[in-house]
Design a protein around this motif. Sequence first.
Motif, PDB file in Angstrom:
ATOM      1  N   GLY A 216      16.243  19.146   8.913  1.00 17.10           N
ATOM      2  CA  GLY A 216      16.443  19.085  10.358  1.00 17.10           C
ATOM      3  C   GLY A 216      16.455  20.444  11.021  1.00 17.10           C
ATOM      4  N   GLU A 217      16.523  21.514  10.226  1.00 21.00           N
ATOM      5  CA  GLU A 217      16.562  22.864  10.791  1.00 21.00           C
ATOM      6  C   GLU A 217      15.190  23.521  10.815  1.00 21.00           C
ATOM      7  OE1 GLU A 217      21.124  24.339   9.887  1.00 21.00           O
ATOM      8  OE2 GLU A 217      19.548  24.904   8.467  1.00 21.00           O
ATOM      9  N   LEU A 218      14.215  22.926  10.166  1.00 20.38           N
ATOM     10  CA  LEU A 218      12.849  23.437  10.161  1.00 20.38           C
ATOM     11  C   LEU A 218      11.952  22.476  10.927  1.00 20.38           C
ATOM     12  CD1 LEU A 218      12.618  24.348   6.363  1.00 20.38           C
ATOM     13  CD2 LEU A 218      12.896  25.965   8.236  1.00 20.38           C
ATOM     14  N   SER A 219      10.775  22.954  11.286  1.00 19.17           N
ATOM     15  CA  SER A 219       9.812  22.036  11.892  1.00 19.17           C
ATOM     16  C   SER A 219       9.457  20.968  10.863  1.00 19.17           C
ATOM     17  CB  SER A 219       8.549  22.795  12.308  1.00 19.17           C
ATOM     18  OG  SER A 219       7.845  23.235  11.169  1.00 19.17           O
ATOM     19  N   LYS A 220       9.048  19.793  11.350  1.00 16.49           N
ATOM     20  CA  LYS A 220       8.733  18.671  10.452  1.00 16.49           C
ATOM     21  C   LYS A 220       7.648  19.061   9.459  1.00 16.49           C
ATOM     22  CE  LYS A 220       9.224  14.252   9.399  1.00 16.49           C
ATOM     23  NZ  LYS A 220       8.278  14.119   8.304  1.00 16.49           N
ATOM     24  N   GLU A 221       6.651  19.821   9.919  1.00 15.43           N
ATOM     25  CA  GLU A 221       5.546  20.213   9.038  1.00 15.43           C
ATOM     26  C   GLU A 221       6.041  21.078   7.878  1.00 15.43           C
ATOM     27  OE1 GLU A 221       3.870  19.696  13.203  1.00 15.43           O
ATOM     28  OE2 GLU A 221       5.648  20.570  12.270  1.00 15.43           O
ATOM     29  N   LEU A 222       6.889  22.060   8.200  1.00 17.67           N
ATOM     30  CA  LEU A 222       7.405  22.927   7.146  1.00 17.67           C
ATOM     31  C   LEU A 222       8.390  22.195   6.249  1.00 17.67           C
ATOM     32  CD1 LEU A 222       7.999  26.414   8.808  1.00 17.67           C
ATOM     33  CD2 LEU A 222       6.223  25.752   7.205  1.00 17.67           C
TER      34      LEU A 222
END
Length: 426
Positions: free
Chosen positions: A302-308
């Motif tokens: 939840g702290e990173l972009s969905k792609e990463l």
Amino acid sequence: MRHFIWVVALGVAMPLAAQNQPADNSDKPDKPQAQQDQPAPKPDKPQAPALEKPGTAAPQLAAPAKKAAEPKKPSVEGANVKTVEEIIARVNNEIITRSELDKARVAAEDDAKQECQGKCTPEQLKTDIEDRQKNTLRDLIDQSLLVQRGKDMSINVEPEVIKKLDQIRVQNKIDSMEDLEKAVSSQGTNWEDFKNNIRTGLLTQRVIGSEVGSHITIGKDEVEKYYNEHKAQFVRPEQVALREIEVSTQGKTEAELPDLKKKAETALKRVQDGEDFGEIAKRFSDGSTAKQGGFLGVYKRGELSKELEDVVFKMKKNGLTDIMETKQGYLILQVLERYEEGQQPLNKVENEINDHLYSERMEPAMRAYLKTLREQSYVVIKPGYQDIAGGGNSEIQEVSATPEANKSKKGHKKYLLFGKKSSSGQ
């Protein structure tokens, strides 16, 4: 300056906490076996990266410090008096001048502003500046004592000075040492002063590591005991610790992109061939994390972009991504460590516990060491300038500006600290 001594003590003598971030061992003092091969302290967690990762500028040379206020010159009627420099303290055979104190106070204010940027209220910033400036003379004296102790121990840091200068040159994308000297001078900083500041920092690091850090050992039984008594601290969500190499394309032309991508490909290949990711990041990355070996921080879902997130949470420890194209440039990520959801096993948090225990012992040990140095040295201060001994409540006795007239100078004693003889054998 108060911050300087403690940063040296922690940033050099203390091993890295939880994430096992590698550090440049040449800048770290020797420690006992239980403390060696530990990475350097991790930086504050930066903003979580996204696939369109926020751009970060390449490390820059520090801006020149503000010019310190000129000390007021006394006015004596009927006499042609000129004050060349005001001496405010003497430390064995060395002196501390008013202009040095003024510069240290300016530096303390600049450090506070930089560290508080976006984090502190104006009131908190004001308090931090006042706290730092209040102790600048004390810390100048402590620094002088440490440097003199290093000279007594015949410590030579010249090879490390050259290496550090070269690191600064590489990080700032400067072609030669001559160009680095020009860049430093163009900012209003004297080149010899610039090198001497580096030399002083390295020398104090070596002294602290040898005289203080090497006497602090943390046994495995202590780590296990702490773990068993604080297990609740180590119940955590699924997390990954990440490092990055970022080759910036911002402001570049289309014709320059192939060479930049080749640079990223070279960096990735060298890591794949077995070279240390942190060292490659220091040399190749344009991101602000380059100085920390590319360390980004620890992230939960939840702290990173969905792609990463979809990419890195499927990777194992030490896994590498392919080169990813972002709006800011070419990005390579490494999963430095994985933490599964739930109770973390001891082997995952051992370094973190080790650093916590080490830090707890380092602070009082530093205070005791500096107190011993003062007691075995000749330290006098001009009336009107107060200096509180590190960690103590008693003030250094104030004397006249020319103490030799009323007090015989003590010899520059050799030290017998922690049961360890000096190089002279005394």
